[in-house]
Design a protein around this motif. Structure first.
Motif, short mmCIF file in Angstrom:
data_model
loop_
_atom_site.label_atom_id
_atom_site.label_comp_id
_atom_site.label_asym_id
_atom_site.label_seq_id
_atom_site.Cartn_x
_atom_site.Cartn_y
_atom_site.Cartn_z
N ILE A 140 29.39 -13.82 39.76
CA ILE A 140 29.46 -15.27 39.59
C ILE A 140 29.69 -15.63 38.12
CG2 ILE A 140 28.07 -17.39 39.67
CD1 ILE A 140 26.82 -16.28 42.26
N HIS A 141 28.95 -14.99 37.23
CA HIS A 141 29.09 -15.29 35.80
C HIS A 141 30.45 -14.84 35.27
CE1 HIS A 141 25.07 -16.75 34.46
NE2 HIS A 141 24.72 -16.23 35.61
N ALA A 142 30.90 -13.66 35.68
CA ALA A 142 32.19 -13.15 35.23
C ALA A 142 33.33 -14.02 35.74
CB ALA A 142 32.38 -11.71 35.68
N ALA A 143 33.24 -14.44 37.01
CA ALA A 143 34.28 -15.28 37.60
C ALA A 143 34.32 -16.65 36.92
CB ALA A 143 34.05 -15.45 39.10
N LEU A 144 33.15 -17.20 36.61
CA LEU A 144 33.09 -18.48 35.92
C LEU A 144 33.76 -18.38 34.54
CD1 LEU A 144 32.02 -21.40 35.61
CD2 LEU A 144 29.90 -20.42 34.73
N PHE A 145 33.40 -17.36 33.78
CA PHE A 145 33.97 -17.20 32.45
C PHE A 145 35.48 -16.96 32.50
CE2 PHE A 145 35.39 -14.13 29.22
CZ PHE A 145 35.32 -14.95 28.11
N LEU A 146 35.92 -16.03 33.34
CA LEU A 146 37.34 -15.71 33.39
C LEU A 146 38.17 -16.85 33.98
CD1 LEU A 146 37.27 -11.93 34.40
CD2 LEU A 146 37.72 -12.94 32.16
N SER A 147 37.58 -17.66 34.83
CA SER A 147 38.28 -18.85 35.32
C SER A 147 38.56 -19.81 34.17
CB SER A 147 37.44 -19.57 36.39
OG SER A 147 37.34 -18.79 37.56
N MET A 148 37.59 -19.94 33.26
CA MET A 148 37.79 -20.79 32.10
C MET A 148 38.85 -20.21 31.17
SD MET A 148 33.83 -21.77 31.41
CE MET A 148 32.93 -22.77 32.63
N VAL A 149 38.85 -18.89 31.03
CA VAL A 149 39.88 -18.24 30.21
C VAL A 149 41.27 -18.54 30.75
CG1 VAL A 149 40.86 -15.99 29.60
CG2 VAL A 149 38.41 -16.38 29.37
N ILE B 204 29.00 -12.28 24.69
CA ILE B 204 30.40 -12.45 24.27
C ILE B 204 31.11 -11.10 24.13
CG2 ILE B 204 29.93 -12.45 21.78
CD1 ILE B 204 32.06 -14.75 21.63
N ASN B 205 30.37 -10.04 23.86
CA ASN B 205 31.00 -8.72 23.73
C ASN B 205 31.52 -8.23 25.09
OD1 ASN B 205 30.27 -8.14 20.81
ND2 ASN B 205 28.26 -8.55 21.69
N ARG B 206 30.70 -8.41 26.12
CA ARG B 206 31.16 -8.03 27.45
C ARG B 206 32.25 -8.99 27.93
NH1 ARG B 206 29.02 -4.47 30.67
NH2 ARG B 206 26.95 -4.59 29.71
N ALA B 207 32.14 -10.25 27.54
CA ALA B 207 33.15 -11.24 27.92
C ALA B 207 34.52 -10.83 27.37
CB ALA B 207 32.75 -12.62 27.40
N TRP B 208 34.54 -10.36 26.13
CA TRP B 208 35.78 -9.89 25.51
C TRP B 208 36.38 -8.73 26.32
CZ3 TRP B 208 35.98 -4.89 23.30
CH2 TRP B 208 37.17 -4.58 22.62
N TYR B 209 35.52 -7.82 26.78
CA TYR B 209 36.01 -6.67 27.57
C TYR B 209 36.52 -7.13 28.93
CZ TYR B 209 36.14 -2.07 29.76
OH TYR B 209 36.56 -0.93 30.40
N LEU B 210 35.88 -8.11 29.54
CA LEU B 210 36.33 -8.61 30.84
C LEU B 210 37.73 -9.22 30.75
CD1 LEU B 210 33.10 -10.31 32.29
CD2 LEU B 210 34.12 -8.13 32.97
N ILE B 211 38.03 -9.88 29.63
CA ILE B 211 39.37 -10.44 29.46
C ILE B 211 40.42 -9.33 29.49
CG2 ILE B 211 40.93 -11.62 27.85
CD1 ILE B 211 38.60 -13.29 26.90
N TYR C 125 36.22 -15.77 43.32
CA TYR C 125 35.38 -14.72 42.77
C TYR C 125 36.26 -13.56 42.35
CZ TYR C 125 35.92 -12.50 47.36
OH TYR C 125 36.44 -11.93 48.50
N LEU C 126 35.64 -12.50 41.85
CA LEU C 126 36.39 -11.36 41.32
C LEU C 126 36.32 -10.16 42.25
CD1 LEU C 126 35.28 -11.61 37.61
CD2 LEU C 126 37.58 -12.03 38.48
N GLY C 127 37.46 -9.54 42.46
CA GLY C 127 37.54 -8.29 43.18
C GLY C 127 38.09 -7.23 42.25
#
Length: 202
Positions: A72-81, A131-138, A158-160
């Protein structure tokens, strides 16, 4: 590169400062803001008042599918990206994109997705995505390792993630169940893979 030979050093330093204030480690500031290793470490010490943490940056490519909360958190962040990237026509990841998306994500996460019990502890951050993991998710999303999926039941995005044997696809909202102790459970990538590979009895 020497600071004097760079035309946009002021903007780069402001972005590096904001990245470090948000918790970014020197390698990320160095890569996104064109700093040398020494410059990024010295800048980190000046802003945070301490030496940076040693060790590798987050590199768990399955983190987003290890739990429903992570997803949920990763999908929210990457959706904003993705939304910011499309609106501003940004071709690839940069410091401005990371800062903008993470600041919006942090605001939403702190107001909506934070565990009420965690708020009572008064710790600095109450959500799992720094933010460090967020950078890697991008980077995972850009490489196609993470993909957006739409749940046919609740219509949540969501993310698959693609696996060697099968595509992992579990909605972090619909595919969560409560066990006898009241804990919320989600089918993990490992358990789903084992189920898919289990021979069918005849």
């Amino acid at each position: 590169m020497n600071f004097k030979s760079r035309p946009n050093i002021g903007a780069d330093l402001l972005l590096a400062e904001r990245l470090i204030q948000l918790g970014a480690r020197p390698p990320i500031a160095r890569q996104l803001c064109q700093l040398t290793q020494k410059q990024s470490i010295d800048f980190f010490k000046a802003i945070q008042g301490q030496s940076p943490k040693q060790g590798m940056l987050p590199h768990d490519h399955q983190w987003a599918i290890r739990s429903a909360v992570n997803n949920i958190h990763a999908a929210l962040f990457l959706s904003m990206v993705e939304d910011i990237r499309q609106r501003l026509c940004i071709p690839k990841s940069n410091a401005t994109l990371l800062v903008a998306a993470y600041e919006i994500y942090s605001t939403v996460a702190s107001r909506i997705l934070t565990n009420p019990q965690a708020l009572q502890s008064h710790s600095k951050q109450q959500w799992p995505l720094d933010i460090n993991r967020a950078w890697y998710l991008i980077s995972l999303l850009s490489a196609g390792n993470l993909i957006f999926m739409l749940c046919e039941r609740c219509h949540a995005r969501y993310l698959g993630m693609s696996h060697p044997d099968a595509a992992f696809s579990q909605c972090p909202i619909c595919d969560v169940w409560t066990d006898r102790s009241g804990r919320r459970r989600w089918v993990s990538a490992k358990s789903k893979k084992l189920a898919l590979n289990k021979p069918i009895a005849r």
